[in-house]
Enzyme design. Structure first.
Site, PDB file in Angstrom:
ATOM      1  N   CYS A 172      13.727  37.508  -4.513  1.00  0.00           N
ATOM      2  CA  CYS A 172      12.988  36.256  -4.590  1.00  0.00           C
ATOM      3  C   CYS A 172      13.779  35.298  -5.470  1.00  0.00           C
ATOM      4  O   CYS A 172      13.994  35.569  -6.661  1.00  0.00           O
ATOM      5  CB  CYS A 172      11.620  36.545  -5.195  1.00  0.00           C
ATOM      6  N   CYS A 179      15.593  30.616  -0.182  1.00  0.00           N
ATOM      7  CA  CYS A 179      14.317  31.348  -0.310  1.00  0.00           C
ATOM      8  C   CYS A 179      14.439  32.499   0.672  1.00  0.00           C
ATOM      9  O   CYS A 179      14.841  32.295   1.829  1.00  0.00           O
ATOM     10  CB  CYS A 179      13.143  30.447   0.073  1.00  0.00           C
ATOM     11  N   THR A 239      12.892  32.399  -6.460  1.00  0.00           N
ATOM     12  CA  THR A 239      11.990  31.746  -7.410  1.00  0.00           C
ATOM     13  C   THR A 239      11.894  32.556  -8.707  1.00  0.00           C
ATOM     14  O   THR A 239      11.827  31.987  -9.799  1.00  0.00           O
ATOM     15  CB  THR A 239      10.595  31.593  -6.749  1.00  0.00           C
TER      16      THR A 239
HETATM   17  N1  DGL Z   1      10.705  34.578  -1.103  1.00  0.00           N
HETATM   18  C1  DGL Z   1      10.495  33.820  -2.310  1.00  0.00           C
HETATM   19  C2  DGL Z   1      11.805  33.162  -2.758  1.00  0.00           C
HETATM   20  O1  DGL Z   1      12.881  33.603  -2.383  1.00  0.00           O
HETATM   21  C3  DGL Z   1       9.283  32.909  -2.181  1.00  0.00           C
HETATM   22  C4  DGL Z   1       8.727  32.558  -3.514  1.00  0.00           C
HETATM   23  C5  DGL Z   1       7.311  32.108  -3.689  1.00  0.00           C
HETATM   24  O2  DGL Z   1       6.403  32.920  -3.510  1.00  0.00           O
HETATM   25  O3  DGL Z   1       7.130  30.959  -4.131  1.00  0.00           O
HETATM   26  O4  DGL Z   1      11.833  32.235  -3.516  1.00  0.00           O
END
Ligand code: DGL
Length: 278
Positions: free
Chosen positions: A79, A193, A81
């Site tokens: 992730c 993402c 984020t």
């Molecule tokens: N798959 C996550 C990423 O790579 C999504 C993050 C989220 O839940 O905001 O950032």
């Protein structure tokens, strides 16, 4: 018999499965077996809306619980984020090695011919200080157009749940990358993402002339290098007892639909669990 290496992969939802897909494809090429322990934290999704402290506590709880349950050889924060914010803190808390996933700005800057690249990520990732640093370190020569989208996260979740997704939504999200003046268009877009590579086919349909860059292959290589340095040796790829363990923190998807989606990503035998971590 040698132990099959296992990796814990964490995301707020199904996005990290795009990373698992790259890892499984590399392990197939290397004929090396590997067990995936996947944690989809749907109870706390989207991660981009959580404050740093809350996110840190949440990740600590998940990693602690999963280390007790499965003793994985390494943890992948699949992730962007989370990785662009918490990787050093989490590494400092646990003995197990961590691999983070961050936007592939460097390869995109190498690939672009026009020096105009796009960054498509969550609204949180596009404005992280870590992302600013990646851009100034590796893409200082480029103009980087940043687009933050939660809608595409929802679309990727829908796709894996077997629901119909909307090309109109995707077109609207991609609009800032399109310009009347062809000289101002981006030729390369970073999928910052992990949910977004799951939509690659639809993204390509909307912008067929763009090169899409994601972190999957580089992460798969890193994971296999790290596992190779550990003393598992080679395990035979036809081990019948290998079942990947997939956890959700809030609700389980339809088993048949989801397991078929997993199989298409190269995750063939899987067991789904519901695990409420507080
Ligand atoms: N798959 C996550 C990423 O790579 C999504 C993050 C989220 O839940 O905001 O950032």
């Amino acid at each position: 018999m040698m132990k099959i290496p296992s990796i814990l992969v964490i995301d707020s939802g199904v996005g990290g499965l795009s990373i698992c897909q790259s890892i499984m494809s590399t392990s197939e090429k290397n004929e090396q077996n590997l067990q995936i322990i996947y944690f989809a934290d749907d109870a706390f999704s989207p991660y981009g809306l959580l404050e740093e402290l809350e996110l840190e506590k949440r990740l600590e709880s998940i990693v602690s619980a999963m280390l007790v349950l499965h003793q994985p050889d390494l943890v992948i924060l699949a992730c962007n984020t989370v990785s662009t914010l918490l990787l050093p803190q989490l590494r400092a808390q646990f003995d197990v090695p961590f691999v983070g996933v961050v936007p592939a700005i460097k390869p995109a800057a190498k690939k672009t011919l026009t020096n105009r690249i796009g960054l498509l990520a969550t609204p949180a990732t596009v404005c992280r200080a870590y992302t600013d640093a990646l851009i100034s370190d590796y893409a200082a020569e480029c103009e980087v157009i940043r687009v933050g989208s939660n809608e595409l996260v929802t679309q990727a979740e829908a796709l894996l749940a077997g629901e119909k997704i909307s090309l109109n939504v995707i077109e609207t999200v991609l609009e800032p990358f399109i310009s009347e003046d062809i000289a101002l268009e981006v030729d390369t877009i970073v999928l910052g993402c992990t949910h977004f590579p799951l939509l690659k086919q639809q993204l390509q349909e909307v912008l067929p002339n763009v090169s899409w860059v994601d972190s999957g292959e580089a992460i798969a290589k890193r994971v296999h290098d790290l596992l190779g340095q550990m003393s598992h040796g080679h395990t035979h790829s036809s081990d019948a007892s290998l079942v990947h363990q997939i956890y959700f923190s809030e609700s389980l998807p339809d088993q048949f639909t989801f397991k078929s989606a997993l199989a298409e990503l190269g995750i063939k035998d899987s067991k789904l669990h519901l695990l409420n971590i507080s």
